[in-house]
Design a protein around this motif. Structure first.
Motif, PDB file in Angstrom:
ATOM      1  N   VAL A 191       5.247   8.544   1.765  1.00  0.00           N
ATOM      2  CA  VAL A 191       4.298   9.645   1.835  1.00  0.00           C
ATOM      3  C   VAL A 191       4.731  10.646   0.769  1.00  0.00           C
ATOM      4  O   VAL A 191       5.842  11.183   0.815  1.00  0.00           O
ATOM      5  N   PHE A 240      -2.967   6.536   8.444  1.00  0.00           N
ATOM      6  CA  PHE A 240      -2.640   6.245   7.047  1.00  0.00           C
ATOM      7  C   PHE A 240      -1.117   6.248   6.838  1.00  0.00           C
ATOM      8  O   PHE A 240      -0.571   5.373   6.172  1.00  0.00           O
ATOM      9  N   MET A 241      -0.458   7.244   7.403  1.00  0.00           N
ATOM     10  CA  MET A 241       0.991   7.370   7.200  1.00  0.00           C
ATOM     11  C   MET A 241       1.768   6.311   7.976  1.00  0.00           C
ATOM     12  O   MET A 241       2.797   5.824   7.514  1.00  0.00           O
ATOM     13  N   ILE A 282      -5.408   4.946  -3.230  1.00  0.00           N
ATOM     14  CA  ILE A 282      -4.558   5.173  -2.060  1.00  0.00           C
ATOM     15  C   ILE A 282      -5.114   6.319  -1.216  1.00  0.00           C
ATOM     16  O   ILE A 282      -5.871   7.159  -1.724  1.00  0.00           O
ATOM     17  N   CYS A 301       1.512   3.106   5.982  1.00  0.00           N
ATOM     18  CA  CYS A 301       1.926   3.227   4.582  1.00  0.00           C
ATOM     19  C   CYS A 301       3.070   2.256   4.278  1.00  0.00           C
ATOM     20  O   CYS A 301       4.089   2.240   4.975  1.00  0.00           O
ATOM     21  N   LYS A 315       1.169   1.855  -3.285  1.00  0.00           N
ATOM     22  CA  LYS A 315       1.534   1.587  -1.893  1.00  0.00           C
ATOM     23  C   LYS A 315       1.761   2.882  -1.107  1.00  0.00           C
ATOM     24  O   LYS A 315       2.083   2.846   0.076  1.00  0.00           O
ATOM     25  N   ASP A 316       1.608   4.019  -1.795  1.00  0.00           N
ATOM     26  CA  ASP A 316       1.920   5.305  -1.191  1.00  0.00           C
ATOM     27  C   ASP A 316       0.712   5.962  -0.533  1.00  0.00           C
ATOM     28  O   ASP A 316      -0.420   5.490  -0.652  1.00  0.00           O
ATOM     29  N   VAL A 317       0.985   7.058   0.153  1.00  0.00           N
ATOM     30  CA  VAL A 317      -0.049   7.944   0.692  1.00  0.00           C
ATOM     31  C   VAL A 317       0.276   9.334   0.152  1.00  0.00           C
ATOM     32  O   VAL A 317       1.437   9.749   0.164  1.00  0.00           O
ATOM     33  N   THR A 354       9.560   8.616   8.808  1.00  0.00           N
ATOM     34  CA  THR A 354       8.458   8.383   7.872  1.00  0.00           C
ATOM     35  C   THR A 354       8.970   8.636   6.453  1.00  0.00           C
ATOM     36  O   THR A 354       9.137   9.794   6.061  1.00  0.00           O
TER      37      THR A 354
END
Length: 324
Positions: free
Chosen positions: A47, A39-40, A119, A43, A92-94, A71
């Motif tokens: 994060v 996921f990250m 998300i 992304c 658009k984030d995690v 990241t």
């Protein structure tokens, strides 16, 4: 009276308890951990790390570690999120939430809004059966058998486990992204590593009229005046096209004076150092330092691609720039 033996035993017990908590994390590197990494990695935004209390402190550190290792990440206080800061989180984030209990009310309050964004929601908790764990897209288990606190109250082993697992995430992502030493330096320009890997000679060298120069037909006394005026402990000896013929340094001057030579009548050409070391404007300042240390010189002339003088640096310049 302080019982030193008891203090020592307590300190060792804390360390042993936390070591066991960290060791237990090995078996938690599972599919959920891999999914969280995925996921990250994918992304497209940032994060967003959230957490309250001690978990918030660990989360803030984790966000900083992620951001400095490739990241993009930042920390949002969940209490502030419900009062406007939630707008910092985009589709658009995690989101990575830290909560030992998995029931932190401030996070539960904003969880439906995070879910509405559609998300990934990663939870790092000490209770796999908790609300946050069961609602998470990926849950990372950081539960511990015991807190190191003898009362079992102060977060100790649990915060250490979360910190170590966060580092495991950050480093796994770093390696997978192919993050390099140069990449790290670019995010740490104020640190020693950043200066060593980013600062170039062109950033600190003296140029134009600040470069001490003289022609080889000049008298030693004239060279001494140029050296004194420019303050670099040397002067370049150049021809009319600024090609470097040599250098006259403080060391050369001492050798002249030891021979009782008349500096007002003797020409520089007989006493200058003709085979001098030079550097390039595009070389790293750390490379220039290594060159100067290797040949035990305190100043370095810089030439361009046409072997013409274009700059000069000395050890003081490197000291001021923090390279030394």
């Amino acid at each position: 009276m302080i019982d030193k033996a008891k203090l020592s035993a307590l300190a060792h017990a804390v360390i042993d308890t936390e070591i066991e908590a960290v060791k237990a994390l090995h078996e938690r590197i599972n599919d959920d951990f891999m999914q969280a990494c995925e996921f990250m990695l994918h992304c497209q935004g940032r994060v967003v790390v959230i957490g309250m209390g001690k978990s918030g402190h660990i989360g803030s550190k984790l966000a900083a570690t992620l951001a400095s290792t490739g990241t993009p990440a930042f920390f949002v206080h969940p209490g502030e999120a419900s009062h406007g800061d939630l707008g910092m989180i985009t589709d658009k984030d995690v989101v990575l939430a830290l909560s030992n209990s998995g029931e932190t009310s401030e996070i539960l309050t904003i969880l439906p809004l995070i879910k509405r964004l559609g998300i990934p929601f990663i939870a790092m908790t000490g209770r796999p059966e908790s609300t946050l764990a069961t609602c998470a897209t990926a849950h990372i288990d950081v539960s511990v058998a015991n807190e190191a606190c003898p009362l079992g109250l102060a977060p100790t082993s649990s915060t250490t486990a979360a910190l170590v697992m966060g580092d495991a995430l950050a480093v796994a992502l770093l390696e997978t992204r192919g993050f390099t030493v140069e990449d790290f330096a670019r995010s740490h320009p104020g640190g020693l590593l950043g200066r060593r890997l980013l600062l170039r000679v062109s950033d600190i060298m003296h140029t134009g009229d600040a470069i001490p120069t003289i022609d080889e037909e000049a008298l030693i006394s004239q060279a001494l005046i140029e050296m004194s005026n420019k303050g670099l402990g040397m002067t370049a000896v150049v021809d009319d096209q600024y090609h470097i013929l040599g250098v006259f340094t403080d060391g050369d001057l001492r050798r002249v004076l030891s021979q009782e030579i008349n500096i007002h009548t003797e020409k520089l050409s007989a006493f200058m150092t003709r085979e001098c070391k030079t550097g390039r404007a595009d070389m790293l300042a750390a490379e220039a330092l290594e060159l100067m240390q290797r040949y035990k010189i305190n100043a370095l002339l810089i030439e361009n691609e046409h072997q013409q003088l274009c700059g000069a640096i000395n050890m003081h310049d490197l000291l001021r720039a923090g390279v030394v």
